[in-house]
Scaffold this motif. Structure first.
Motif, PDB file in Angstrom:
ATOM      1  N   LEU A   1      75.539  40.455  43.751  1.00  0.00           N
ATOM      2  CA  LEU A   1      75.742  40.925  42.374  1.00  0.00           C
ATOM      3  C   LEU A   1      77.218  40.849  41.997  1.00  0.00           C
ATOM      4  CD1 LEU A   1      74.251  42.212  39.934  1.00  0.00           C
ATOM      5  CD2 LEU A   1      74.870  44.453  40.895  1.00  0.00           C
ATOM      6  N   ILE A   2      78.085  41.213  42.940  1.00  0.00           N
ATOM      7  CA  ILE A   2      79.527  41.162  42.692  1.00  0.00           C
ATOM      8  C   ILE A   2      79.972  39.729  42.459  1.00  0.00           C
ATOM      9  CG2 ILE A   2      81.798  41.546  43.739  1.00  0.00           C
ATOM     10  CD1 ILE A   2      80.478  43.948  45.238  1.00  0.00           C
ATOM     11  N   ARG A   3      79.458  38.818  43.282  1.00  0.00           N
ATOM     12  CA  ARG A   3      79.837  37.412  43.151  1.00  0.00           C
ATOM     13  C   ARG A   3      79.349  36.822  41.830  1.00  0.00           C
ATOM     14  NH1 ARG A   3      77.554  35.681  47.452  1.00  0.00           N
ATOM     15  NH2 ARG A   3      79.372  35.949  48.801  1.00  0.00           N
ATOM     16  N   ALA A   4      78.185  37.232  41.405  1.00  0.00           N
ATOM     17  CA  ALA A   4      77.562  36.622  40.230  1.00  0.00           C
ATOM     18  C   ALA A   4      78.184  37.069  38.921  1.00  0.00           C
ATOM     19  CB  ALA A   4      76.066  36.923  40.224  1.00  0.00           C
ATOM     20  N   HIS A   5      78.844  38.202  38.903  1.00  0.00           N
ATOM     21  CA  HIS A   5      79.331  38.753  37.628  1.00  0.00           C
ATOM     22  C   HIS A   5      80.857  38.785  37.548  1.00  0.00           C
ATOM     23  CE1 HIS A   5      75.128  40.039  37.442  1.00  0.00           C
ATOM     24  NE2 HIS A   5      75.315  40.059  36.131  1.00  0.00           N
ATOM     25  N   GLN A   6      81.474  37.743  38.053  1.00  0.00           N
ATOM     26  CA  GLN A   6      82.911  37.569  37.884  1.00  0.00           C
ATOM     27  C   GLN A   6      83.165  36.530  36.809  1.00  0.00           C
ATOM     28  OE1 GLN A   6      85.071  39.616  39.382  1.00  0.00           O
ATOM     29  NE2 GLN A   6      83.217  40.559  40.249  1.00  0.00           N
ATOM     30  N   PRO A   7      84.167  36.714  35.970  1.00  0.00           N
ATOM     31  CA  PRO A   7      84.439  35.749  34.892  1.00  0.00           C
ATOM     32  C   PRO A   7      84.964  34.434  35.454  1.00  0.00           C
ATOM     33  CG  PRO A   7      86.180  37.383  35.011  1.00  0.00           C
ATOM     34  CD  PRO A   7      85.112  37.842  35.961  1.00  0.00           C
ATOM     35  N   LEU A   8      84.822  33.391  34.658  1.00  0.00           N
ATOM     36  CA  LEU A   8      85.405  32.103  35.031  1.00  0.00           C
ATOM     37  C   LEU A   8      86.910  32.093  34.829  1.00  0.00           C
ATOM     38  CD1 LEU A   8      82.831  29.531  33.599  1.00  0.00           C
ATOM     39  CD2 LEU A   8      83.118  30.267  35.971  1.00  0.00           C
ATOM     40  N   ALA A   9      87.408  32.973  33.961  1.00  0.00           N
ATOM     41  CA  ALA A   9      88.863  33.083  33.774  1.00  0.00           C
ATOM     42  C   ALA A   9      89.494  33.378  35.135  1.00  0.00           C
ATOM     43  CB  ALA A   9      89.192  34.187  32.787  1.00  0.00           C
ATOM     44  N   PRO A  10      90.455  32.571  35.551  1.00  0.00           N
ATOM     45  CA  PRO A  10      90.982  32.728  36.917  1.00  0.00           C
ATOM     46  C   PRO A  10      91.799  33.986  37.125  1.00  0.00           C
ATOM     47  CG  PRO A  10      92.230  31.058  35.720  1.00  0.00           C
ATOM     48  CD  PRO A  10      91.081  31.433  34.842  1.00  0.00           C
ATOM     49  N   PHE A  11      92.259  34.602  36.038  1.00  0.00           N
ATOM     50  CA  PHE A  11      93.101  35.790  36.176  1.00  0.00           C
ATOM     51  C   PHE A  11      92.441  36.951  35.444  1.00  0.00           C
ATOM     52  CE2 PHE A  11      95.774  32.275  37.136  1.00  0.00           C
ATOM     53  CZ  PHE A  11      96.548  32.732  38.189  1.00  0.00           C
ATOM     54  N   ASN A  12      91.816  37.819  36.234  1.00  0.00           N
ATOM     55  CA  ASN A  12      91.043  38.941  35.701  1.00  0.00           C
ATOM     56  C   ASN A  12      91.472  40.212  36.407  1.00  0.00           C
ATOM     57  OD1 ASN A  12      88.851  40.557  34.603  1.00  0.00           O
ATOM     58  ND2 ASN A  12      87.886  40.330  36.614  1.00  0.00           N
ATOM     59  N   ARG A  13      91.705  41.272  35.610  1.00  0.00           N
ATOM     60  CA  ARG A  13      91.994  42.567  36.237  1.00  0.00           C
ATOM     61  C   ARG A  13      91.189  43.672  35.561  1.00  0.00           C
ATOM     62  NH1 ARG A  13      92.517  46.326  34.442  1.00  0.00           N
ATOM     63  NH2 ARG A  13      94.023  47.326  35.787  1.00  0.00           N
ATOM     64  N   CYS A  14      90.069  43.330  35.007  1.00  0.00           N
ATOM     65  CA  CYS A  14      89.233  44.294  34.293  1.00  0.00           C
ATOM     66  C   CYS A  14      88.302  45.021  35.247  1.00  0.00           C
ATOM     67  CB  CYS A  14      88.420  43.560  33.225  1.00  0.00           C
ATOM     68  SG  CYS A  14      87.275  44.625  32.322  1.00  0.00           S
ATOM     69  N   GLY A  15      88.190  46.334  35.076  1.00  0.00           N
ATOM     70  CA  GLY A  15      87.262  47.116  35.875  1.00  0.00           C
ATOM     71  C   GLY A  15      87.749  47.308  37.295  1.00  0.00           C
TER      72      GLY A  15
END
Length: 980
Positions: free
Chosen positions: A196-210
């Motif tokens: 579930l964690i792997r499937a719900h990551q954005p394609l944007a390479p730089f994410n710091r949300c949540g």
């Protein structure tokens, strides 16, 4: 359970050794940050150490009181705002230790600038570089997982975090090396939800949300440091961290490329992302360029890319830069504005260009200004052009404009819509606009947060980004914080007990109860300080409460273009006024104390938070106002150019008009008059000041520090000597080269040698010098202490002596920078008089005047060598005149002399402020950087234009300090002085 702020404060004071802040106005200083939000805390605690912090956390846990950790309060998302207890960790948690190999241990109150200054000694640095690096704390960087423009190469804070020590919600410790039942539970949770964690990551390479879960689960269990990075204090309070460092860059290169449109610049991304050594590429749109008014940018440029490359050597960096530029030019039509270079002067210009472009947005003043609520979005870099184009369409539909700053390599977009939040119509656009833009980002598999935190601004969209993964977030939060006391309403929420966006309503037209009446224009301007927790959701039906009958208050200073409330409302709370070290000057008192109340931001807040302008005369306001020493550095270095010193002069004047002066303040405010009186009985006064008993009595009854070394007084004042020499008789010459010398107090009654040197140097260059005999001290000292009436009297008296000279074309020169500033700036705030404007236009500080002669080739070369080393300190009031300091260049003209420009912050003396017993130690702390620079062995003597700075320099270093014109006069052979 405590039910009111006073009860809560009483409880906390029973066991907290640090400060507990309870009064409403002082708590209000922590109710805002750099976001447009406002939450008034019930109490603020400034813990002394870990034991203090643990005691507060245990109390909060027992009584279910929310607790919010806070660093510098520079966040753009409202992440450090809370309704319960705010923990200010910026004041005392400031240790840097164990700098070994590639790691360093820090406490959360250490600023990034301080850390990198310490690491530089070891040729190391901490890689993340947020824009607020001069002020932001490491605790805040960990909480938001900060990155900066160099994220493309150096990543986020969590990528450089080796370990943490933190306090749980129940007061127990969590450490990277220990096992904990909570960490075990989270490890199980993460293992069960790996897919579930792997499937719900954005394609944007730089994410710091949540909660940033990728990489948290390791073979050894949960990586606590990675879990807490970006958690915004909702899981634990970090009290110590071990950071990984990297070597300083061997070589740096920068370049600037111009494009006809923003879209064209964005399409250059692929070529730049492929460049060797590329670290950062910032795209500035036309609005930023036009506001910055930078001469090197062509008028037709629609966007500029500022690129930065790092390599092992400067030569290699420049080669990589040239390759990158050629690659872009081969694929796109662009103009090379600045060729790739590593020259320090050009790098400084480019840094200043970027800072000026961004800061210019905050200097717009009243009306529509940039608001930070959708400025942290990230998308896959390849869709940047599409995303920006569609955002522009959304803005046009709402009849709004915005600025765009884009990190081209990482796909991070900082969009700042220009809104007037004092207008309900503009405020109503904010939530729908945020929803549209965030929805667009998620549609493109982007993220709603890349750098600046989730906080209040973006929490409502976290679940929309992560969907079913949000349930895992909630379970992690429940595991670590079952009572939901740690920074509630952030990341998971919003807090159901309050609106999603608790907006500050100061300055909102139609709701403010107070009115300032500005005498210069006769127009009224609404003042405000009341706050409304009105949700910005479309279905909000909360109406503003009726407001009381307006209270009219006449400002005591002149506010020609606005009111004090309007001026205060220009402050956006960014926190850039909180540097603890570095080249900027603001604010010497904050540097010495670390107290939020001393920051220029706080001083603006005390005015804009008032619900009634009449309260400007209150004790709480005066307690903050007295922390301003009128150095004026915050006014000049502030992005929004908020005239905080004038606001505090208004507050001091209002207080003293209503309540009179304390005995100590009365004495210091009259320092100019008392010095003139002392000179009349100089022998007796000098004997008394040399007596320990007399000094003790002065401290006991008048607050004058017995430790402060005071100058000796002379009976043969400069004005008396000038009268005997015929200088006070107005010359009959009509030629243009004529000056009037305004001597002020110190050179008149303590060191006439300054005046004689000034006159000699001016005459040496062919000027007729006139010294008006009927002149007083400038009045700057009483003005700084809030005695507007005494300052106004001094202004009127001096104008009578100077105005006819100004009309006849005399240039009025001052050897004392404070006097030059008073005549050229402050008199205009005291008197609505054409004579004041005329004198202001004709007044100049002496070394500036001589520097202008040198620039025109009219300054004679000194003929006598001086084989000495000098440390020159540029006073704040020289900088505040708006002219470039000339003394270092002038002194370097003297053969044999070695000049070290010790431009390391304020001297700390701050005029008469440093004379006070209660300010003596703080004065030395405020000037510590400058004093340390002066104390170097190669520096034999000091130099400064300011008499107060001179006192501080001589006392702290034991080195004789002179006015620059005295060194020049010696080098011209005009005077003889024994420097021993």
């Amino acid at each position: 359970m405590p039910t009111t702020p006073p009860q809560l404060a009483d409880d906390l004071r029973g066991f907290v050794r640090g400060r507990v802040i309870a009064d409403e106005l002082a708590r209000g200083l922590y109710a805002t940050d750099a976001s447009p939000f406002h939450i008034l805390p019930a109490a603020v605690v400034v813990p002394l150490d870990e034991d203090d912090l643990i005691a507060v956390v245990k109390y909060a846990h027992e009584h279910a009181v929310p607790i919010t950790p806070r660093g510098a309060g520079t966040g753009l998302a409202g992440e450090s705002l809370g309704a319960g207890i705010v923990l200010d960790l910026s004041a005392n948690f400031r240790a840097i230790s164990d700098i070994t190999g590639d790691t360093v241990t820090v406490e959360p109150g250490v600023t990034l600038a301080e850390l990198n200054a310490e690491l530089a000694v070891h040729s190391r640095r901490f890689a993340p570089d947020p824009a607020s690096g001069g002020s932001c704390t490491l605790g805040g960087m960990i909480a938001t997982n900060a990155s900066g423009g160099s994220a493309f190469r150096h990543g986020y804070t969590r990528d450089h975090l080796a370990g943490v020590r933190a306090v749980r919600d129940d007061g127990l410790f969590l450490e990277t090396s220990t096992t904990d039942e909570r960490l075990t539970a989270v490890a199980t949770l993460l293992a069960e939800n790996r897919e579930l964690i792997r499937a719900h990551q954005p394609l944007a390479p730089f994410n710091r949300c949540g909660y940033l879960l990728p990489g948290v689960l390791t073979r050894g269990g949960v990586d606590l440091a990675k879990l807490l990075a970006g958690s915004e204090g909702t899981l634990a309070v970090v009290t110590r961290a071990t950071l990984r460092t990297i070597p300083l860059a061997g070589g740096v290169c920068q370049f600037a490329l111009g494009f006809t449109t923003l879209e064209a610049a964005l399409r250059a991304g692929p070529e730049l992302r492929a460049a060797t050594g590329i670290v950062a590429c910032d795209v500035l749109d036309q609005r930023l360029l036009s506001l910055a008014k930078i001469a090197l940018v062509p008028a037709a440029a629609g966007a500029v890319i500022l690129g930065k490359i790092e390599a092992d050597t400067e030569r290699e960096a420049v080669e990589f830069g040239q390759q990158a530029v050629e690659r872009v030019r081969a694929a796109h039509h662009c103009l090379v504005i600045v060729e790739p270079t590593g020259e320090p002067q050009v790098l400084d210009r480019l840094r200043a260009f970027r800072d000026s472009a961004v800061s210019s947005l905050y200097a717009l003043g009243r009306g529509r200004r940039p608001e930070a609520f959708i400025e942290d979005i990230g998308v896959p870099p390849e869709v940047l052009p599409e995303f920006v184009a569609r955002v522009q369409e959304i803005l046009r539909a709402d009849e709004l404009n915005a600025s765009f700053l884009v990190h081209l390599l990482t796909g991070q977009i900082h969009t700042r819509p220009l809104l007037d939040v004092t207008l309900p119509a503009d405020r109503e656009k904010m939530w729908p606009l945020a929803d549209k833009v965030h929805t667009l980002a998620l549609e493109l598999r982007g993220t709603i947060s890349t750098q600046h935190g989730v906080g209040l601004a973006r929490t409502p969209w976290v679940e929309k980004q992560y969907g079913p993964l949000t349930a895992v977030f909630r379970e992690i939060k429940r595991t670590f914080d079952p009572k939901n006391i740690l920074n509630p309403g952030k990341i998971l929420g919003p807090d159901p007990s309050r609106p999603a966006w608790p907006m500050a309503s100061h300055g909102v037209k139609g709701t403010q109860p107070g009115v300032w009446q500005t005498p210069a224009s006769g127009s009224t301007s609404d003042g405000s300080g009341s706050f409304s927790a009105v949700s910005q959701t479309p279905d909000s039906d909360v109406s503003p409460a009726p407001f009381p009958t307006p209270v009219e208050r006449q400002p005591l200073l002149l506010w020609r273009d606005n009111s004090p409330q309007d001026e205060a409302n220009k402050c956006n709370g960014c926190g850039d006024c909180r540097p603890r070290r570095g080249p900027v000057r603001m604010c010497p008192i904050f540097r010495a104390t670390g107290d939020e109340a001393a920051t220029p931001r706080a001083k603006a807040n005390v005015v804009r938070l008032l619900d009634d302008p009449a309260k400007l005369e209150g004790d709480e306001v005066e307690a903050v106002a007295r922390l301003c020493v009128n150095c004026k550095m915050c006014r000049d270095e502030c992005r929004a150019k908020v005239d905080v010193p004038k606001l505090m002069l208004e507050a001091k004047a209002a207080y003293h008009e209503a309540h009179g002066f304390r005995r100590h303040d009365w004495l210091l405010a009259r320092a100019e008059s008392l010095m003139r009186l002392a000179s009349r009985s100089s022998w007796t006064v000098n004997v008394l000041l040399a007596s320990r008993g007399s000094r003790w009595l002065l401290e006991k009854f008048f607050g004058l520090s017995r430790h402060r070394k005071l100058p000796r007084f002379t009976h043969r004042t400069f004005l008396r000597q000038a009268w005997w020499a015929g200088l006070t008789k107005r010359p009959k010459a009509t030629e243009a080269r004529k000056v009037a010398y305004f001597v002020d107090v110190f050179a008149n009654v303590c060191d006439p040698g300054i005046g004689h040197a000034a006159v000699a140097v001016l005459k040496h260059h062919g000027f007729e010098v006139h010294v008006p005999f009927r002149q007083r001290g400038s009045g700057m000292t009483p003005l700084s202490f809030g005695d507007a009436d005494a300052a106004r009297d001094a202004a009127r008296y001096n104008l009578r002596a100077l105005v006819e000279l100004a009309r006849d074309g005399y240039t009025i020169v001052c050897t004392e920078p404070a006097a030059a500033l008073a005549l050229s700036h402050d008199y205009l705030s005291l008197l609505d008089d054409a004579d004041a404007a005329l004198v202001a236009n004709q007044t100049v500080e002496l070394t500036t005047f001589l520097g202008e002669l040198h620039e025109r080739g009219e300054l004679k070369s000194p003929t006598r060598p001086l084989l000495i080393g000098i440390g020159h300190h540029v006073p704040c009031h020289v900088k505040a005149t708006g002219k470039l300091p000339a003394s270092p260049k002038l002194l370097s003209l003297i053969e044999g002399i070695t000049v070290d420009a010790i431009d390391r912050g304020c001297s700390g003396m701050a005029g008469a402020w440093g004379l006070g017993a209660r300010n003596f130690e703080a004065s030395l702390k405020a000037g510590a950087e400058m004093i340390a620079a002066l104390d170097r062995p190669r520096i034999l003597y000091g130099s400064t234009e300011c008499s107060a700075c001179r006192m501080q320099m001589q006392q702290a270093s034991g080195k004789r300090t002179l006015h620059p014109v005295q060194y020049l006069a010696m080098a011209y052979g005009l005077i003889e002085m024994d420097l021993e």
